[in-house]
Design an enzyme around this catalytic site. Structure first.
Site, PDB file in Angstrom:
ATOM      1  CE  LYS A 186      47.575  42.191  37.003  1.00 50.59           C
ATOM      2  NZ  LYS A 186      46.160  42.413  36.656  1.00 50.59           N
ATOM      3  NE  ARG A 220      41.197  32.851  33.422  1.00 54.42           N
ATOM      4  CZ  ARG A 220      40.676  34.014  33.053  1.00 54.42           C
ATOM      5  NH1 ARG A 220      39.422  34.077  32.653  1.00 54.42           N
ATOM      6  NH2 ARG A 220      41.399  35.116  33.090  1.00 54.42           N
ATOM      7  NE  ARG A 231      44.181  32.900  29.006  1.00 56.17           N
ATOM      8  CZ  ARG A 231      43.965  33.587  30.116  1.00 56.17           C
ATOM      9  NH1 ARG A 231      43.062  34.552  30.115  1.00 56.17           N
ATOM     10  NH2 ARG A 231      44.621  33.306  31.221  1.00 56.17           N
ATOM     11  NE  ARG A 271      50.592  42.464  25.709  1.00 51.05           N
ATOM     12  CZ  ARG A 271      49.941  43.512  25.185  1.00 51.05           C
ATOM     13  NH1 ARG A 271      49.234  44.302  25.973  1.00 51.05           N
ATOM     14  NH2 ARG A 271      49.993  43.747  23.894  1.00 51.05           N
ATOM     15  CG  ASP A 320      44.651  34.038  34.411  1.00 49.96           C
ATOM     16  OD1 ASP A 320      43.730  33.309  33.998  1.00 49.96           O
ATOM     17  OD2 ASP A 320      44.641  35.278  34.322  1.00 49.96           O
ATOM     18  CD  GLU A 352      46.191  38.594  36.465  1.00 46.89           C
ATOM     19  OE1 GLU A 352      44.948  38.710  36.398  1.00 46.89           O
ATOM     20  OE2 GLU A 352      46.986  39.252  35.782  1.00 46.89           O
ATOM     21  CG  ASN A 411      41.200  36.461  36.308  1.00 43.27           C
ATOM     22  OD1 ASN A 411      41.258  37.614  35.929  1.00 43.27           O
ATOM     23  ND2 ASN A 411      42.189  35.590  36.135  1.00 43.27           N
TER      24      ASN A 411
END
Length: 322
Positions: A129, A214, A229, A237, A277, A285, A287
């Site tokens: 993050k 993603r 997503r 979420r 993301d 974010e 990752n």
């Protein structure tokens, strides 16, 4: 794969517990095995250090494309990690003390010449993050703090915010606080552990209704399709672990602009496999620990992302060997 078959180790959570239909680590192992590599399995607790050398209780691993029987494991054998060519670090967050200790131990294997993917220094430096905050031009308004007063002021300024821990995954611990501020105090108190723990607050992005996308990068180069997503009705979420639905989409001009902003740093840090993301116009974010969504994109687009990664690993090793 090369004149000499590669020895590839994987550090991961228990392989018996993975979700066969969507696990990215399994796709990587299939791709490596298809290229002739021998596979060696470790869980984080199998790593140990003796007199400055990294060891592991290695188990020979064979993987199968069979949902009823996707792996076979040999007996554990303590061996120096330097006997491996590559180690895939695929332990899932949280990035807690146990995770960081495993990364430190893998750093000793790196010193002896093993290629760790992703590099341990980057894993230690790049909180998923906070790493994104190195690129403020790519991010929505964000505050990181443990102060209730600062977090309340940010909510008052932005009106609609997301509050989340800095070390979670899969959408765990994420709260949406709307303008009326219902339960704001209790949420701040819980997430910050009464002011002892830094958390992140971000402006709520209504584009989440269209999905949290993603975007995967292999050696800094983007896969041409992302995975949006899409949250369940009434959810904020999009994480697949939180019930979101994955829909592949082509990357947009804005996506490519965001990628160009982060590419130089990703390459500088030697990061081989990264997941961005993106919600709407913003990165939320970056990752680097165990990026996922390979299987969903491959299934919908006919790509071979794990194969591309294995080919990139082979090129990296060839370059190192001169």
């Amino acid at each position: 794969m090369s004149e000499r078959a590669l020895k590839i180790g994987v550090v991961m959570d228990p392989i018996a517990d993975i979700a066969y239909k969507k696990d990215t680590s399994l796709a990587m192992l299939w791709a490596a095995q298809d290229r002739g590599a021998s596979l060696h399995y470790l869980e984080p607790g199998d790593l140990f250090l003796r007199d400055g050398r990294a060891f592991g209780r290695l188990r020979a691993l064979t993987v199968h494309r069979d949902p009823a029987h996707w792996f076979d494991l040999g007996d554990p054998e303590p061996r120096p990690l330097a006997e491996l060519d590559v180690i895939l670090m695929r332990q899932d967050p949280p990035v807690d003390t146990h995770f960081l200790n495993a990364v430190h131990l893998l750093g000793f294997a790196e010193r002896e010449g093993v290629l760790v993917v992703n590099p341990t220094r980057a894993l230690l430096e790049c909180n998923e993050k906070l790493f994104a905050q190195q690129f403020p031009q790519c991010c929505a308004p964000t505050l990181v703090s443990c102060s209730e007063a600062e977090l309340r002021a940010f909510h008052a300024e932005q009106g609609d915010v997301i509050l989340k821990p800095l070390d979670g995954m899969g959408g765990s611990g994420i709260f949406h606080v709307q303008p009326e501020g219902r339960n704001l105090g209790a949420i701040i108190e819980t997430l910050t552990e009464r002011g002892r723990r830094q958390i992140m607050a971000q402006r709520y992005l209504p584009e989440i209704r269209d999905g949290d996308t993603r975007i995967l990068l292999v050696e800094g180069e983007p896969v041409p399709y992302g995975l949006a997503r899409v949250p369940l009705a009434g959810e904020t979420r999009g994480n697949l672990a939180a019930g979101g639905t994955g829909v592949s989409r082509e990357l947009t001009e804005r996506d490519h602009w965001l990628i160009r902003q982060v590419q130089p740093v990703i390459r500088e840090k030697g990061l081989m496999f990264v997941g961005l993301d993106v919600i709407g116009d913003y990165i939320t974010e970056i990752n680097v620990t165990s990026p996922t969504c390979v299987r969903e994109i491959d299934d919908q687009r006919g790509t071979d992302i794990a194969g591309d990664l294995m080919d990139a690993i082979q090129r990296r090793l060839a370059t190192r060997r001169g």
